[in-house]
Motif scaffolding. Structure first.
Motif, PDB file in Angstrom:
ATOM      1  N   THR A  70       0.803  -1.170  -0.185  1.00  0.00           N
ATOM      2  CA  THR A  70      -0.051   0.053  -0.011  1.00  0.00           C
ATOM      3  C   THR A  70       1.135   1.233  -0.039  1.00  0.00           C
ATOM      4  OG1 THR A  70       0.070  -0.129   2.407  1.00  0.00           O
ATOM      5  CG2 THR A  70      -1.727  -1.142   1.410  1.00  0.00           C
ATOM      6  N   GLN A  76      -3.618   3.649   0.198  1.00  0.00           N
ATOM      7  CA  GLN A  76      -4.300   2.841  -1.050  1.00  0.00           C
ATOM      8  C   GLN A  76      -3.502   1.545  -1.420  1.00  0.00           C
ATOM      9  OE1 GLN A  76      -5.366   5.535  -4.153  1.00  0.00           O
ATOM     10  NE2 GLN A  76      -5.569   7.181  -2.821  1.00  0.00           N
ATOM     11  N   VAL A  77      -4.021   0.542  -1.861  1.00  0.00           N
ATOM     12  CA  VAL A  77      -3.369  -0.292  -2.587  1.00  0.00           C
ATOM     13  C   VAL A  77      -2.586  -0.235  -3.813  1.00  0.00           C
ATOM     14  CG1 VAL A  77      -3.758  -2.766  -3.525  1.00  0.00           C
ATOM     15  CG2 VAL A  77      -4.958  -2.171  -1.605  1.00  0.00           C
TER      16      VAL A  77
END
Length: 446
Positions: A70, A76-77
């Motif tokens: 992340t 966020q991935v």
């Protein structure tokens, strides 16, 4: 008024402006957009992730290698783990460094673009094509490129290894070693082997190619050559093969039955190139005299070449790993009657063995006790008495008693107890001396 002053200072810091401390010295603050969000330091190689956030390459790669997938700032991935160089920010950072060079700020050099998985895969595909076409020159140039990339940085090396380069190079080595004469592909084989040493340790598939009959013959041919780098790389390659438990007896038999192999390994110990090659040669010899179907023949050959003296001399002041391996080989040699007799006749045997007990490592102690035990049980009554008296003279009784007090493995303890019983029968016949005294006037030919 105080609030207004604080706001001005904060705004100045954000813009990287100069401020003076209480002593009137200029303090230079790095603009926040030039700092890595992870290390908070000036970025040397800014890269942008798929989330649009820019980090210093070294910091973000450590983050990803730790198993994080992340974005550290947004959580966020990541859609891609390949960061993209941010040339705009890098250029701005370099300009800022130049503007402030009068304050001791050095310009950050333009970093080399690291190797990518796609780039490595492309080179490996071309090596495969060159292998199938038996294009030695083309393959050699491509392997040289892989080697150059691997030497640029650890990051490149990890990328290259993770893409299966060891297997591709081993397969190429096998293919070019199958020529009617090694001389035909001399250059490409040498280049491949040199690159392979950077990829060690090899996986099972790679060892399979490198352990083929033709490839092993080529390794032994290199081992017997006069070129130092070839000999070093060859012995490291052979070490990879004998370090694997699978199919070990076959590989060791092939090695030991090849003319000149044992002599070449002996020469590497007698005239060392580097510690790694010495360790590799000792390890291979150890497996040869313990796992080969012709081990008696190999032991006889080694004993006649003077291996006993060489091992004892090597052990006197060697680093821990070399000392352990030398004593391990000596222990294997002393399984034979010829080896034991030669060790008994060597003036260094008892002083070295007793000195190494409790001085190097647990493994060195185990090997030293094992050899001592074999020598004390050796031969007829006259030889036995002579060996026991010599052991007593160099302080073996006190050293072994101390070992029992400190503690050791069960097998070693049994041998220590047995040797102590033999020594105790003759204690009243000789005055024991400090074993260190035996090294005072020792003339070392090494």
């Amino acid at each position: 008024m105080m609030i207004s002053s604080w706001r001005r200072r904060r705004a100045a810091k954000r813009q990287g402006k100069q401020q003076r401390n209480g002593n009137g010295e200029i303090e230079l603050t790095v603009p926040i957009e030039f700092r890595c969000p992870i290390s908070l330091e000036l970025m040397k190689d800014p890269v942008t992730l798929s989330t649009g956030i820019t980090y210093d390459r070294d910091s973000i790669e450590k983050w990803i290698e730790a198993g994080n997938f992340t974005c550290p700032l947004t959580n966020q991935v990541l859609r891609s783990l390949e960061p993209i160089p941010n040339h705009v920010i890098r250029k701005n950072i370099q300009d800022w460094c130049v503007e402030n060079r009068s304050h001791g700020i050095e310009r950050i050099p333009t970093p080399r673009v690291p190797a990518t998985s796609m780039e490595v895969s492309d080179i490996l595909s071309k090596i495969d094509v060159a292998r199938k076409k038996q294009d030695g020159k083309g393959c050699r140039d491509l392997v040289a490129k892989i080697k150059s990339l691997a030497k640029e940085s650890e990051r490149n090396k990890r990328c290259i290894v993770s893409n299966g380069t060891g297997g591709v190079l081993s397969q190429a080595f096998q293919a070019f070693s199958m020529a009617s004469s090694f001389d035909e592909n001399d250059d490409v084989l040498e280049e491949i082997l040199s690159a392979l040493t950077i990829m060690f340790p090899l996986d099972v598939e790679a060892k399979g190619f490198l352990g083929s009959a033709s490839a092993m013959q080529c390794l032994i041919w290199f081992l017997s050559s006069g070129d130092l780098s070839r000999r070093r790389n060859a012995v490291l390659g052979l070490k990879q093969l004998v370090s694997s438990s699978s199919d070990l007896p076959r590989k060791v038999n092939e090695l030991s039955e090849t003319e000149g192999a044992i002599e070449a390994l002996f020469k590497l110990i007698k005239d060392p190139i580097c510690p790694s090659s010495t360790k590799a040669a000792l390890l291979i010899i150890y497996h040869t005299i313990t796992s080969s179907s012709t081990k008696e023949k190999q032991v006889r050959k080694l004993v006649n070449s003077g291996i006993i003296s060489l091992l004892l001399e090597t052990s006197v002041d060697a680093e821990r790993s070399i000392c352990e391996k030398a004593l391990g080989v000596l222990d294997g040699i002393c399984d034979s009657e010829e080896g034991r007799q030669m060790a008994c006749d060597n003036a260094l045997s008892m002083p070295v063995l007793v000195k190494k007990i409790l001085r190097v490592s647990d493994l060195a102690t185990e090997f030293s006790v094992s050899v001592l035990w074999k020598l004390c049980k050796n031969g007829d009554m006259e030889n036995h008495r002579s060996v026991v008296l010599e052991a007593l003279q160099v302080g073996a009784f006190q050293k072994l008693l101390l070992l029992l007090q400190v503690g050791c493995g069960e097998k070693t303890k049994e041998k220590v107890s047995e040797v102590l019983k033999m020594l105790n029968l003759h204690r009243n016949r000789i005055e024991c001396v400090d074993p260190m005294d035996n090294f005072k006037d020792l003339k070392r030919p090494f």
